[in-house]
Write a protein that holds these residues in place. Sequence first.
Motif, short mmCIF file in Angstrom:
data_model
loop_
_atom_site.label_atom_id
_atom_site.label_comp_id
_atom_site.label_asym_id
_atom_site.label_seq_id
_atom_site.Cartn_x
_atom_site.Cartn_y
_atom_site.Cartn_z
N HIS A 330 54.30 34.72 28.37
CA HIS A 330 55.09 34.34 29.54
C HIS A 330 54.54 34.99 30.80
CE1 HIS A 330 57.61 32.59 26.72
NE2 HIS A 330 58.41 33.59 26.45
N LEU A 331 54.18 36.28 30.69
CA LEU A 331 53.63 36.98 31.84
C LEU A 331 52.34 36.33 32.30
CD1 LEU A 331 54.24 40.75 31.10
CD2 LEU A 331 55.32 39.32 32.81
N GLU A 332 51.55 35.87 31.32
CA GLU A 332 50.31 35.17 31.65
C GLU A 332 50.59 33.99 32.55
OE1 GLU A 332 47.83 35.54 27.75
OE2 GLU A 332 47.44 33.64 28.72
N PHE A 333 51.60 33.19 32.16
CA PHE A 333 52.01 32.05 32.98
C PHE A 333 52.30 32.50 34.40
CE2 PHE A 333 52.82 29.38 29.27
CZ PHE A 333 52.61 28.12 29.80
N MET A 334 53.12 33.57 34.50
CA MET A 334 53.55 34.02 35.82
C MET A 334 52.38 34.48 36.66
SD MET A 334 56.99 36.13 35.00
CE MET A 334 57.16 36.77 36.65
N ILE A 335 51.51 35.28 36.05
CA ILE A 335 50.39 35.82 36.82
C ILE A 335 49.45 34.70 37.23
CG2 ILE A 335 48.41 37.37 36.71
CD1 ILE A 335 50.06 39.09 34.80
N PHE A 336 49.22 33.77 36.31
CA PHE A 336 48.37 32.63 36.61
C PHE A 336 48.91 31.87 37.82
CE2 PHE A 336 46.73 28.33 35.62
CZ PHE A 336 45.40 28.64 35.57
N GLY A 337 50.21 31.55 37.77
CA GLY A 337 50.82 30.83 38.88
C GLY A 337 50.75 31.61 40.17
N ALA A 338 51.07 32.89 40.09
CA ALA A 338 51.09 33.71 41.30
C ALA A 338 49.69 33.82 41.90
CB ALA A 338 51.65 35.09 40.98
N LEU A 339 48.68 33.98 41.04
CA LEU A 339 47.31 34.11 41.55
C LEU A 339 46.87 32.83 42.24
CD1 LEU A 339 45.22 36.05 38.93
CD2 LEU A 339 45.53 36.56 41.32
N ILE A 340 47.26 31.70 41.68
CA ILE A 340 46.87 30.44 42.30
C ILE A 340 47.48 30.32 43.69
CG2 ILE A 340 47.37 27.98 42.19
CD1 ILE A 340 46.67 28.35 39.15
N ILE A 341 48.77 30.65 43.79
CA ILE A 341 49.42 30.60 45.10
C ILE A 341 48.74 31.57 46.05
CG2 ILE A 341 51.58 30.98 46.33
CD1 ILE A 341 52.99 30.24 43.70
N PHE A 342 48.46 32.77 45.55
CA PHE A 342 47.80 33.79 46.36
C PHE A 342 46.47 33.29 46.92
CE2 PHE A 342 44.73 37.31 46.48
CZ PHE A 342 45.31 38.08 47.46
N PHE A 343 45.65 32.70 46.04
CA PHE A 343 44.34 32.24 46.48
C PHE A 343 44.46 31.10 47.49
CE2 PHE A 343 42.05 34.63 43.37
CZ PHE A 343 40.84 34.79 43.99
N LEU A 344 45.43 30.22 47.25
CA LEU A 344 45.59 29.10 48.18
C LEU A 344 45.99 29.61 49.56
CD1 LEU A 344 47.37 26.46 45.97
CD2 LEU A 344 45.05 26.41 46.83
N ILE A 345 46.82 30.66 49.58
CA ILE A 345 47.25 31.18 50.87
C ILE A 345 46.10 31.92 51.56
CG2 ILE A 345 48.78 32.87 51.96
CD1 ILE A 345 50.88 32.06 49.90
N VAL A 346 45.38 32.72 50.79
CA VAL A 346 44.33 33.53 51.39
C VAL A 346 43.17 32.66 51.86
CG1 VAL A 346 42.62 35.29 50.94
CG2 VAL A 346 44.93 35.57 50.11
N GLU A 347 42.76 31.72 51.03
CA GLU A 347 41.61 30.89 51.42
C GLU A 347 41.78 29.49 50.86
OE1 GLU A 347 38.94 31.53 53.64
OE2 GLU A 347 39.18 29.40 53.29
N PRO A 348 42.44 28.62 51.64
CA PRO A 348 42.70 27.27 51.12
C PRO A 348 41.42 26.48 50.86
CG PRO A 348 43.97 27.70 53.11
CD PRO A 348 42.99 28.80 52.98
N HIS A 349 40.30 26.91 51.43
CA HIS A 349 39.07 26.16 51.20
C HIS A 349 38.28 26.68 50.02
CE1 HIS A 349 39.81 23.88 54.77
NE2 HIS A 349 40.05 25.00 55.41
N GLY A 350 38.85 27.64 49.32
CA GLY A 350 38.27 28.02 48.05
C GLY A 350 37.24 29.12 48.12
N LEU A 351 36.80 29.52 46.92
CA LEU A 351 35.85 30.62 46.80
C LEU A 351 34.53 30.28 47.48
CD1 LEU A 351 36.52 31.46 43.07
CD2 LEU A 351 37.21 32.79 45.04
N ALA A 352 34.15 28.99 47.46
CA ALA A 352 32.87 28.61 48.07
C ALA A 352 32.88 28.96 49.56
CB ALA A 352 32.62 27.12 47.88
N ARG A 353 34.02 28.78 50.19
CA ARG A 353 34.13 29.11 51.62
C ARG A 353 34.01 30.62 51.82
NH1 ARG A 353 33.32 28.28 56.30
NH2 ARG A 353 34.80 28.86 57.91
N LEU A 354 34.65 31.39 50.93
CA LEU A 354 34.53 32.86 51.02
C LEU A 354 33.06 33.26 50.93
CD1 LEU A 354 37.38 34.39 48.83
CD2 LEU A 354 37.13 34.43 51.30
#
Lengths: 369, 311
Positions: A330-354
């Motif tokens: 269950h925690l895996e689900f939560m962390i996965f979801g949270a990380l995705i939201i985090f990444f979208l907020i930090v850099e919506p254009h993705g790692l390639a843009r970073l």
Amino acid sequence: MFYREAGQFKASYAADQQIFPIRQDRIAYYTLLAVAFAAVPMVANEYWMATILIPFLVMSIASLGLNILTGYAGQLSLGTGGFMATGAFAAYKLSTWDIGATFGLAEPMHLHMVFVFLGAGVITAAVGVLFGMPSLRIKGFYLAVATLAAQFFLLWLFNKVPWFTNYSTSGVISAPPRELFPGVVITGPMAHPVTKYLFLLSLVVLLALGAKNIMRCHLGRAWMAIRDMDIAAEIIGIRPMRTKLAAFALSSFYCGIAGAAWAFLYTGSVEPLAFSIEVSFKVLFMIIIGGLGSIMGSFLGAAFITLLPVLLTNGPRLLGLNIPVDIISHLEFMIFGALIIFFLIVEPHGLARLWQIAKEKLRLWPFPY
Amino acid sequence: MDFLYNILVAPFAMIGAAPSFFVEVLIGGLLSGVMYSLVALGFVLIFKASGVFNFAQGAMVLFAALFFAGFMDKGIPWYGALPLTVLVMLVLAMGIERVVLRPLVNQPHIILFMATIGVSYFLDGLGQTIWGSEMRVLNIGIPQNPINMGPIQVNAFDIVAAVVAGSLVAALALFFQYTRIGRALRAVADDHQAALSVGIPLKTIWAIVWTVAGVVGLVAGVMWGAKLGVQFSLAMVALKALPVLILGGFTSIPGAIVGGLIIGAGEKVAEVFWADAIGGGIEDWFAYMLALAFLLFRPQGLFGDKIIERV
């Protein structure tokens, strides 16, 4: 300090148009290839090969495929899993096809593995064109939901029609043992992970190179025009039907090969359920986290999403925490979801843009003014 | 030839032979379609107000149902558990608005869509971390016995569900039409910038819309939970609501209802009369194919806003 292009003059158009115009990039690229082809097989153990590197390469083919369709041509698709399943089952049917019996030869003869993979891609491309037809009329999220029809229908088809599994009772297909060259087994239970890895790696390098070059030619530019505004693209003379269907065809070709590689090189035996809608979402995550419309991003995203669950499962154990298994999942689900939201907020254009930003910074470093 | 006969002739012969059975199947399908509409409603509300295609609606249904069932298991009666769960959904909506939507303002739709998929993963994990993953039986006293209406039989539960959905839609319509907040919601749905410029607080409105969607999700969760039991597969109900949604159009509340009825009836009829010919288990994809067929003629769904494109 080291990453400077000063003094690198281009004397010809060819030199100006090459994929890596900066010498340092070229060196980095060839070093990476050398490491991947030579050093990794020597260093990595079988566990690493089988559970991390091979799935990463398989998923990067799939995310290349989806990036062509969604990132470059702008057609949102949730049918990736279905297309991968098509590739896997097409490859299975092709590799178990006894040509000798069909053409009345005395000895049984099978298609060479290279042709099996190519054929799986071509068949999936045809299926992709079929399911891409609605894209001529339906756009945006309506299209995304419409591609779910492909996902569910294809899986149902492979589940229900026993011909696809050669009438196996369990509905599971297993890769037959086949050789690439005489004496070099690449599929089946006897194949060594390193051979599989090297074969897959060559496949990935060729496919990525192909994708990169197609994106630089007129077809790729037509896709980007369609993505940015399809009506305007139509007015300047790009045929929407031909262009969109070409995107579906090429994308499905890649997804088909990815599916075949999943079944033949990664798991070895597979059932339709392995390509459920979860897979479609995963691939979509990869290209969004990696970067839409970027070849590099496909790889970065694939690496991120394949490594993340491994880290999440092994992380608490490495830290010495003792958490019950069901809580961890269950925690895996939560962390996965949270990380995705985090990444979208930090850099919506993705790692390639970073990555791009980092390179820009590096060019000016250490004197940014 | 046999195959064509089984598809084109045999089902109609069967319908002709027993029309009352066909009507029974049809009504059963229509009523179960109402249940899909319940889930689709939440999608429509959020899409209308914020243009976000909220994939987390299914997870919200599960989340609300888990809390409701969890409170009831703790011994709280349903009239106490209901407001408590509404409170939870309110907090959740405000959290989503603050943490997810606000930093992502002005991003492309696909990014917001992906963010809601992230939210749905998070909610699935959170709900089950708190309440555990074993199935809970939700008994709120709805009768499950079949009722005879002349020659045909209808399940009492389906009728209750239809009544609940009907009153929910009526309440939503009244809320949208006659309250101050409802007017503001319609203004925001119409034009974000115009609404902002006349002083409607966009952030508050979004939080309200997500709360309303959460409450709709709670109703859907309670109904589905009473039917199937509260468990993880409840989140998958959202996948059933998607074809309803594209059939009806993303922006239309009546569309969600009519779409649900068409999908429910089509699915049941196809399952009963055509499944033998083409193999069972077609309910996985039939709804999508049906919706796709409708979309080819109306690309914006039956009741969706007309898509106007300009260069």
